[in-house]
Design a protein around this motif. Sequence first.
Motif, PDB file in Angstrom:
ATOM      1  N   ILE A 193      -8.488  -9.951   1.428  1.00  5.10           N
ATOM      2  CA  ILE A 193      -7.671  -8.655   2.112  1.00  5.10           C
ATOM      3  C   ILE A 193      -6.384  -8.753   1.124  1.00  5.10           C
ATOM      4  N   SER A 194      -5.875  -9.676   0.670  1.00  2.00           N
ATOM      5  CA  SER A 194      -4.789  -9.529   0.047  1.00  2.00           C
ATOM      6  C   SER A 194      -4.689  -8.763  -0.993  1.00  2.00           C
ATOM      7  N   LEU A 225       5.645   0.198  -3.878  1.00  2.00           N
ATOM      8  CA  LEU A 225       5.782  -1.095  -4.333  1.00  2.00           C
ATOM      9  C   LEU A 225       4.513  -1.335  -5.258  1.00  2.00           C
ATOM     10  N   SER A 226       4.818  -2.212  -6.433  1.00  2.00           N
ATOM     11  CA  SER A 226       3.896  -2.652  -7.155  1.00  2.00           C
ATOM     12  C   SER A 226       3.297  -3.801  -6.702  1.00  2.00           C
ATOM     13  N   PRO A 227       1.805  -4.404  -6.781  1.00  3.87           N
ATOM     14  CA  PRO A 227       1.120  -5.074  -6.197  1.00  3.87           C
ATOM     15  C   PRO A 227       1.473  -6.543  -5.998  1.00  3.87           C
ATOM     16  N   ARG A 230       4.585  -6.158  -3.438  1.00  6.38           N
ATOM     17  CA  ARG A 230       4.148  -6.090  -1.970  1.00  6.38           C
ATOM     18  C   ARG A 230       4.035  -7.430  -1.257  1.00  6.38           C
ATOM     19  N   ARG A 231       3.340  -8.335  -2.244  1.00  8.38           N
ATOM     20  CA  ARG A 231       3.095  -9.581  -1.525  1.00  8.38           C
ATOM     21  C   ARG A 231       4.531 -10.224  -1.207  1.00  8.38           C
ATOM     22  N   GLU A 235       5.800  -6.387   5.687  1.00  8.84           N
ATOM     23  CA  GLU A 235       4.950  -5.739   5.933  1.00  8.84           C
ATOM     24  C   GLU A 235       3.634  -6.288   5.443  1.00  8.84           C
ATOM     25  N   PHE A 236       3.575  -6.818   4.272  1.00 17.80           N
ATOM     26  CA  PHE A 236       2.137  -7.273   3.703  1.00 17.80           C
ATOM     27  C   PHE A 236       1.342  -8.521   4.913  1.00 17.80           C
ATOM     28  N   HIS A 237       2.215  -9.131   5.244  1.00 22.96           N
ATOM     29  CA  HIS A 237       1.674 -10.016   6.052  1.00 22.96           C
ATOM     30  C   HIS A 237       1.440  -9.698   7.292  1.00 22.96           C
ATOM     31  N   THR A 238       2.092  -8.556   7.731  1.00 20.83           N
ATOM     32  CA  THR A 238       1.708  -7.979   9.224  1.00 20.83           C
ATOM     33  C   THR A 238       0.090  -7.242   9.053  1.00 20.83           C
TER      34      THR A 238
END
Length: 251
Positions: A193-194, A225-227, A230-231, A235-238
């Motif tokens: 997923i990540s 954003l770059s990969p 983003r981490r 928002e990534f965790h949401t």
Amino acid sequence: MIKVQNAALTYQSPEGEVEALRNVSFAMEEGAFYSIVGPSGCGKSTLLGAIAGLEQLSGGAIYLDGEEIRGPNPKIGLMPQSDQLFGWKTIRDNVLLGLQVRRENTPERRAHAEELLHRYGLAEFADKRPSQLSGGMRQRCSLIRTLVPQPRILLLDEPFSALDYQTRLAVSADVYEILRREHMTALLVTHDISEAISMSDRVVVLSGRPAVVKNIHDLGELRKLSPMERRDTEEFHTFFNTIWKELEIHG
């Protein structure tokens, strides 16, 4: 550019008929990067094979630029799970293999291959064998080989699954940058997923078999954003928690 319309696929197994896909529909615009996630064995790679023209649908259709895909198409490139490099060939010869198979090994195409080797840091290794390269460099070579015939869309079937975690992070970011620079339309199948959230514009979530589309997530502002950037965002965790729940990973 790519339209999957009510795709259904049933195949025969020793235990009888298996319904892999049921009325799967989504569309991709040119230049987009989509990922497909779903439970193990749900039919993600089967769907990718159908888009590549390697699997025959039982119902529905898949279109590229308005034309139905009925078999392998030179406009579609496929990067498989393993790099599938031939150990007895040089890196240059591995990169040129697709051109030779298609009988397109022209001076112009060879020049394009050399340009890609230079652009992405493999020119000095062009005369070496795959065993002399790291796992990340081998994957870069596999990607370049897929890009040399200049496909319109690139399909990636869990191409980082054999790499250790740190190498996987680095290579996925590397591949992301290459595809953006080449303005490629790309569709990634992954169980991570990540990885899907860090690389994609949109994430297609499939259910367990038979696979149906549960949701399509537009990643919005994360696209800028770059990969790795983003981490580190909320928002990534949401998105991660939402997709995790949709996949019913924790029962």
